[in-house]
Design a protein around this motif. Sequence first.
Motif, PDB file in Angstrom:
ATOM      1  N   UNK A 319       1.840 -21.381  17.324  1.00 46.75           N
ATOM      2  CA  UNK A 319       2.844 -21.030  17.846  1.00 46.75           C
ATOM      3  C   UNK A 319       4.207 -20.967  17.372  1.00 46.75           C
ATOM      4  N   UNK A 320       4.812 -19.875  18.287  1.00 38.87           N
ATOM      5  CA  UNK A 320       5.875 -19.294  17.459  1.00 38.87           C
ATOM      6  C   UNK A 320       7.187 -18.848  19.133  1.00 38.87           C
ATOM      7  N   UNK A 321       8.268 -19.394  18.119  1.00 34.62           N
ATOM      8  CA  UNK A 321       9.102 -19.570  19.464  1.00 34.62           C
ATOM      9  C   UNK A 321      10.665 -18.376  19.548  1.00 34.62           C
ATOM     10  N   UNK A 322      10.929 -17.484  20.224  1.00 29.25           N
ATOM     11  CA  UNK A 322      11.927 -16.627  19.737  1.00 29.25           C
ATOM     12  C   UNK A 322      13.520 -17.867  20.308  1.00 29.25           C
ATOM     13  N   UNK A 323      14.589 -17.983  19.235  1.00 25.19           N
ATOM     14  CA  UNK A 323      15.925 -18.834  20.052  1.00 25.19           C
ATOM     15  C   UNK A 323      16.479 -17.687  20.163  1.00 25.19           C
ATOM     16  N   UNK A 324      16.740 -16.791  21.252  1.00 20.93           N
ATOM     17  CA  UNK A 324      17.844 -15.552  20.837  1.00 20.93           C
ATOM     18  C   UNK A 324      19.212 -15.902  22.061  1.00 20.93           C
ATOM     19  N   UNK A 325      19.847 -14.836  21.447  1.00 22.76           N
ATOM     20  CA  UNK A 325      21.177 -14.875  21.457  1.00 22.76           C
ATOM     21  C   UNK A 325      22.032 -13.676  21.080  1.00 22.76           C
ATOM     22  N   UNK A 355      32.076 -11.480  25.686  1.00 22.12           N
ATOM     23  CA  UNK A 355      30.932 -10.080  25.227  1.00 22.12           C
ATOM     24  C   UNK A 355      30.062 -10.622  25.293  1.00 22.12           C
ATOM     25  N   UNK A 356      29.649 -12.289  25.170  1.00 27.22           N
ATOM     26  CA  UNK A 356      28.673 -12.903  25.607  1.00 27.22           C
ATOM     27  C   UNK A 356      27.574 -12.493  26.751  1.00 27.22           C
TER      28      UNK A 356
END
Length: 419
Positions: A319-325, A355-356
């Motif tokens: 199982x993979x999780x993406x920490x996305x910013x 800009x975030x």
Amino acid sequence: MSFTLTQWLAHLEKLHPVAIDLGLERIRIVAERLGLLSGPIARRVVTVAGTNGKGSTVAMVEAVARAHGLSTACYTSPHLLRYNERLTLDGNEVSDEALIDAFERIDAVRLETGLTYFEMGTLAALVIIRDRAPDMAILEVGLGGQLDATNIIDADVGIVTSVALDHADFLGTDIEKIGTEKAGILRAGHPAVLGSRNMVASVAAHAASLPVSRCLVLGADFDWRRDDHDGWQWQRPDGAFDDLSLPDPGLPLDNAASALTALEALGIPLDSERLIQALSGIRLAGRMQRIGRYCLDVAHNPHAAGYVADQLMLRPVTRRVALLGMLGDKDAEGVIEALWPVVDDWLPVTLSGARARQAATLADIIRARGGEVVAVADSPAAGIAWLEQHSQHDDVLVCGSFFTVAEALARLERGEGTA
């Protein structure tokens, strides 16, 4: 009293009213006062433009050149942890002292000419490179090509890695016009290397209009293929595949083949043993970089995210999780769509700065597609802290921006969150 490097960098941010101001008129004025345009800064100059793949191409050009005994200077941007990363001399980060000296020299002659943070940094790098006079200078374009600060220097060979939509606020959304802008680094009478199988027509058209001495196109004039030894073979521009099995550098092989083709176009004889040596030891921070269960990649547009997804397909996990910013001006929907096949769960984070894009906004996009958001966090570091306390995922992808990877990398390199 002289500024420290930290003080200089803070000062540079205040010199010009806008952070990005494309155009060469102002920087040319100061470059002429510094004597940068009166002669070559290095024996050979390689300039690399493109939407994606610039950093890996620069890294491979540098590694192969150094393995063949050439002295090198590499200018890249942005940095991840230290500003000094932007300029390396024979593989070593430039010192604070050299940068401070260069900034002082520039400031003494710029007078009333306003320069952006990037323009000042580019001039500093060029001053240091010129003083050192290496065998090869490798310059990575910051944004676009024709109007980028690096383009005040004529390239002996220009590489365009790819053309895709990015930085729309500055480059627009007309892909052919973007291609023409990136092709602006090419010079009449010098070779051009086009490192994409799907290069937009305007790039080759611009090369033909100069004309360049030779336009070498991936898939037509040079190529690569996998071999039976878990390596790859390079097809030289003369049309023949080498029998030599080259090690996989862990970076896109389109870019590896482009790097070798550019070096050969410069007339550098490439030795088999030195090629193997060079390609065996490349490590590029923030590009499919592994730290424990974490994979960090600065992919921030759909094209780059698609490459990341293709690579992760080759690494089955439970199982993979993406920490996305991500920044607000990037195509979040496109990035999420590209990563969708290889991500099970999502942890959106908010980056700092005006800009975030807010983590809650990313979470809304993911949930609208039916995705599982396990948490939201107000920073990449907070996201990693949450994962260490609550996550049982065996693989964590950190991506979406240089800022996301930089903050996560700083925490991970301190040993926080590598379990």
